[in-house]
Design an enzyme around this catalytic site. Structure first.
Site, PDB file in Angstrom:
ATOM      1  N   CYS A 274      -2.141  -5.408  -1.446  1.00  0.00           N
ATOM      2  CA  CYS A 274      -2.222  -5.508   0.009  1.00  0.00           C
ATOM      3  C   CYS A 274      -2.473  -6.922   0.550  1.00  0.00           C
ATOM      4  O   CYS A 274      -1.825  -7.300   1.543  1.00  0.00           O
ATOM      5  CB  CYS A 274      -3.238  -4.511   0.559  1.00  0.00           C
ATOM      6  SG  CYS A 274      -4.585  -4.077  -0.532  1.00  0.00           S
ATOM      7  N   ARG A 303      -6.114  -3.690 -13.693  1.00  0.00           N
ATOM      8  CA  ARG A 303      -7.494  -3.292 -13.387  1.00  0.00           C
ATOM      9  C   ARG A 303      -8.265  -3.125 -14.687  1.00  0.00           C
ATOM     10  O   ARG A 303      -7.781  -2.498 -15.632  1.00  0.00           O
ATOM     11  CB  ARG A 303      -7.511  -1.989 -12.579  1.00  0.00           C
ATOM     12  CG  ARG A 303      -6.855  -2.137 -11.218  1.00  0.00           C
ATOM     13  CD  ARG A 303      -6.856  -0.859 -10.405  1.00  0.00           C
ATOM     14  NE  ARG A 303      -6.134  -1.050  -9.148  1.00  0.00           N
ATOM     15  CZ  ARG A 303      -5.876  -0.079  -8.270  1.00  0.00           C
ATOM     16  NH1 ARG A 303      -6.286   1.164  -8.531  1.00  0.00           N
ATOM     17  NH2 ARG A 303      -5.225  -0.343  -7.151  1.00  0.00           N
ATOM     18  N   GLN A 321       2.996  -0.161  -8.952  1.00  0.00           N
ATOM     19  CA  GLN A 321       3.011   0.854  -7.901  1.00  0.00           C
ATOM     20  C   GLN A 321       4.290   0.748  -7.074  1.00  0.00           C
ATOM     21  O   GLN A 321       4.839  -0.348  -6.917  1.00  0.00           O
ATOM     22  CB  GLN A 321       1.812   0.650  -6.964  1.00  0.00           C
ATOM     23  CG  GLN A 321       0.460   0.886  -7.618  1.00  0.00           C
ATOM     24  CD  GLN A 321      -0.678   0.572  -6.652  1.00  0.00           C
ATOM     25  OE1 GLN A 321      -0.769  -0.538  -6.148  1.00  0.00           O
ATOM     26  NE2 GLN A 321      -1.527   1.549  -6.399  1.00  0.00           N
ATOM     27  N   ASP A 323       4.540   0.426  -4.106  1.00  0.00           N
ATOM     28  CA  ASP A 323       3.645   0.101  -3.013  1.00  0.00           C
ATOM     29  C   ASP A 323       4.432  -0.332  -1.786  1.00  0.00           C
ATOM     30  O   ASP A 323       5.515  -0.902  -1.899  1.00  0.00           O
ATOM     31  CB  ASP A 323       2.736  -1.051  -3.453  1.00  0.00           C
ATOM     32  CG  ASP A 323       1.336  -0.922  -2.903  1.00  0.00           C
ATOM     33  OD1 ASP A 323       1.119  -0.031  -2.064  1.00  0.00           O
ATOM     34  OD2 ASP A 323       0.465  -1.712  -3.305  1.00  0.00           O
ATOM     35  N   HIS A 325       3.511  -1.696   2.517  1.00  0.00           N
ATOM     36  CA  HIS A 325       2.556  -1.897   3.595  1.00  0.00           C
ATOM     37  C   HIS A 325       3.333  -1.993   4.895  1.00  0.00           C
ATOM     38  O   HIS A 325       4.210  -2.845   5.036  1.00  0.00           O
ATOM     39  CB  HIS A 325       1.725  -3.158   3.339  1.00  0.00           C
ATOM     40  CG  HIS A 325       0.914  -3.049   2.083  1.00  0.00           C
ATOM     41  ND1 HIS A 325       1.403  -3.457   0.863  1.00  0.00           N
ATOM     42  CD2 HIS A 325      -0.313  -2.527   1.858  1.00  0.00           C
ATOM     43  CE1 HIS A 325       0.496  -3.205  -0.072  1.00  0.00           C
ATOM     44  NE2 HIS A 325      -0.547  -2.645   0.513  1.00  0.00           N
ATOM     45  N   LYS A 406      -7.054   8.822   5.986  1.00  0.00           N
ATOM     46  CA  LYS A 406      -5.896   8.796   5.081  1.00  0.00           C
ATOM     47  C   LYS A 406      -5.395  10.207   4.827  1.00  0.00           C
ATOM     48  O   LYS A 406      -6.114  11.198   4.998  1.00  0.00           O
ATOM     49  CB  LYS A 406      -6.267   8.132   3.748  1.00  0.00           C
ATOM     50  CG  LYS A 406      -7.359   8.848   2.964  1.00  0.00           C
ATOM     51  CD  LYS A 406      -7.674   8.112   1.659  1.00  0.00           C
ATOM     52  CE  LYS A 406      -8.834   8.786   0.934  1.00  0.00           C
ATOM     53  NZ  LYS A 406      -9.138   8.128  -0.360  1.00  0.00           N
ATOM     54  N   HIS A 454      -1.248   1.429   4.405  1.00  0.00           N
ATOM     55  CA  HIS A 454      -1.027   1.326   2.967  1.00  0.00           C
ATOM     56  C   HIS A 454      -0.396   2.638   2.516  1.00  0.00           C
ATOM     57  O   HIS A 454      -0.930   3.717   2.812  1.00  0.00           O
ATOM     58  CB  HIS A 454      -2.352   1.159   2.217  1.00  0.00           C
ATOM     59  CG  HIS A 454      -3.211   0.032   2.697  1.00  0.00           C
ATOM     60  ND1 HIS A 454      -3.452  -1.088   1.953  1.00  0.00           N
ATOM     61  CD2 HIS A 454      -3.912  -0.133   3.841  1.00  0.00           C
ATOM     62  CE1 HIS A 454      -4.261  -1.904   2.609  1.00  0.00           C
ATOM     63  NE2 HIS A 454      -4.562  -1.334   3.768  1.00  0.00           N
TER      64      HIS A 454
END
Length: 585
Positions: A274, A303, A321, A323, A325, A406, A454
């Site tokens: 992000c 991670r 991911q 991912d 945004h 969320k 997100h």
């Protein structure tokens, strides 16, 4: 999914019965705690030094438990003072620690059955006669630190499963056996998909077969996002500590970050994408006319997860991911969330996960930031988006992030197991002046901070592939499979025709292999049908060569009869299945 409180009470009662049986068999054992959990219960023990318990002890423990159940003993509750409790459990150090930690004046209760007394709030069943003695089974042993503290003693945790009826237990054990057959770690080896190096836990080495799956899934998702108005970006894997401090991740997430240093500056391998998206947003002046800006990234994250929590490709340290945004104005939240919900449903449908999708709306926690009016608007936008996408949802009160609510999307696989994958979060915090200060020029010619959404559909590609491997037991839909077609000549005399068939299919993008080595036909069929689980096996010989046809053996699990096609006809058949992302063959 609603919790069956009566079943959980029965399971908790069984944990007491197990503790009593263990004490009978292994005098001197120290008892810790024994709660009910999903599908069963566990109890933590500190066994005497002269006996290291193992699964070989399970039959004896189960036998003793059944003796106790047969006694029809009542579970008797009693309230005691702290002094009485400490005296009662004077020889049980873990129990006395729990008692000493209780606030003064708090009610302390014990439960006794068949002469065995344990510290417990309850509730319990009335009597052991309410529990079917054939409806439980001890399953496994694990180590567990007392109170989850790595500096405290390591205890032995015995897990068990329990149900109302023996048939329920059998069904569950059958499901576990099927889950073991589908285990992605086993199929990963059998199908030559990937491996994990002992000295590099949580990092995946993708083999050609597995990488073809990976790239196919990624390309599929990339096209879905392009069609939905996303712009793909890529941000650095290593970013400076200063950025992570401004985003807030350094203060809240630093222990899970891999950190490095160069030229006296601290950097971290990104655990999430992000901040990078907002760096791109902030790289030039933005107008309200640019919004919403949908930035997608297949960002590789790392991670520092504890090694004990890692599990194949389902829980890893290095992952990518799907991912994205979405940077938008506050009034655009509802439309963007609704658009995302439609995308997610469309994607899940291609994998057969759209029928029993579970959706949860997590609302403001007590320690939330921002005013209630803003939260009301964001939560209403999420709820309205679900309705617009014809998605029923369940409220999770207080489970939102501190910066915004969320939606969580949980799919159900072929074995009925739940996997939380997709998510969309409303974030007022990261783009704010106090954090990364993202700004756009509004219609009023003034500067405003946008909102960031997100979102991910698959989540981690690694984890989603693990789910797919187990859901399909390796028998992937034809459009996804790393080997869509295997061409096998009945003898080496027809190798040239097999190669021609392969090349014809290759020319239009069909993943085909021709098995023209010296092995015999039966052994080749065994490999592609058993190990590879190839959707289409083409056996070619004199007749096929002469007539320009292929004889197709469909994968056994499809139950489709063998069929002969003209080569061009078969090519179009496969292309249609691939183009429509047909969830089969």
């Amino acid at each position: 999914m609603a919790v069956d409180e009566n079943l959980q009470t029965m399971r908790h009662s069984l944990s007491h019965v197990m503790a009593e049986a263990v004490l009978r068999l292994f005098p001197g054992t120290k008892l810790a705690i024994g709660p009910a959990i999903d599908n069963g219960f566990y109890y933590d023990f500190d066994f005497p030094a002269d006996h290291k318990v193992s699964e070989s002890d399970f039959p004896a423990i189960e036998k003793e438990m059944r003796k106790i159940l047969a006694s029809n003993a009542a579970f008797e509750r009693k309230e005691v003072s702290k002094t009485e409790a400490l005296a009662l459990f004077a020889d049980q150090p873990y129990k006395t620690e729990l008692i000493n930690d209780l606030p003064d004046g708090e009610t302390i209760s014990t439960y006794t059955q068949d002469g065995f007394t344990d510290l417990c709030r309850g509730p319990h069943v009335e009597s052991t006669k309410e529990i079917n003695a054939q409806s439980f089974k001890l399953m496994s042993i694990a180590g567990a630190y007392w109170r989850g503290d790595t500096k405290r003693p390591m205890l032995t945790r015995i897990y068990a499963v329990a149900f109302y009826k023996p048939n329920d237990l059998k069904a569950y054990l059958d499901m576990l056996a099927e889950a073991d057959r589908r285990d992605h770690r086993k199929l990963g080896v059998q199908m030559d998909l990937f491996h994990i190096m002992d000295d590099d836990p949580g990092q995946i080495f993708w083999h050609p077969n597995g990488w073809k799956l990976y790239v196919t899934l990624q390309d599929y998702m990339r096209q879905k996002e392009i069609d939905d108005g996303y712009l793909e970006v890529n941000t650095p894997a290593v970013m400076p500590r200063t950025l992570w401090e401004r985003s807030g991740h350094w203060g809240h997430y630093q222990k899970n970050m891999f950190v490095t240093e160069s030229e006296k500056k601290i950097f971290a391998i990104k655990p999430m994408n992000c901040p990078g998206a907002l760096e791109i947003f902030n790289s030039r002046i933005r107008s309200y006319k640019d919004l919403p800006l949908r930035l997608a990234e297949f960002g590789h994250c790392a991670r520092n997860e504890p090694s004990g929590t890692l599990h194949g490709i389902m829980r890893v340290r290095g992952f990518v991911q799907d991912d994205a945004h979405i940077i938008c104005m506050e009034e655009q939240i509802g439309a963007e969330v609704a658009k995302f919900c439609h995308l997610l449903k469309d994607v899940y449908k291609d994998f057969g996960f759209d029928k029993n999708l579970l959706v949860k709306l997590s609302t403001r926690p007590e320690d939330h930031i921002g005013d209630d009016a803003t939260w009301d608007k964001a939560e209403a936008a999420l709820a309205d988006a679900c309705k617009a996408a014809d998605m029923a949802y369940e409220i999770q009160p207080g489970e939102g992030a501190f910066y915004g609510p969320k939606l969580e999307f949980t799919l159900i696989d072929a074995l009925g197991r739940q996997w939380q994958c997709g998510t969309i979060q409303v974030d007022y915090q990261l783009p704010s002046k106090e954090r990364l200060n993202a700004e756009y020029i509004g219609a009023d010619n003034a500067k405003h901070n946008p909102v960031m959404l997100h979102r991910a559909v698959l989540g981690s590609i690694e984890r989603f592939l693990g789910i797919l491997i187990e859901n399909y037991a390796g028998a992937f839909p034809a459009w996804l499979h790393f080997e869509q077609v295997a061409v096998i000549p009945v003898s080496k005399d027809f190798n040239d025709y097999a190669l021609k068939v392969r090349d014809t299919l290759h020319a239009v993008g069909i993943r085909a292999n021709a098995y023209v080595d010296d092995g015999n036909m039966k052994s080749k069929i065994k490999v592609v049908s058993g190990e590879h689980k190839t959707p289409y096996i083409l056996v070619v010989g004199a007749k096929e060569q002469e007539e320009g046809t292929v004889t197709v053996r469909f994968r056994a699990s499809s139950n489709l009869p063998q069929k002969t096609f003209k080569l061009e006809e078969f090519r179009e058949y496969v292309l249609d299945k691939v183009a429509t992302h047909y969830n089969g063959i």
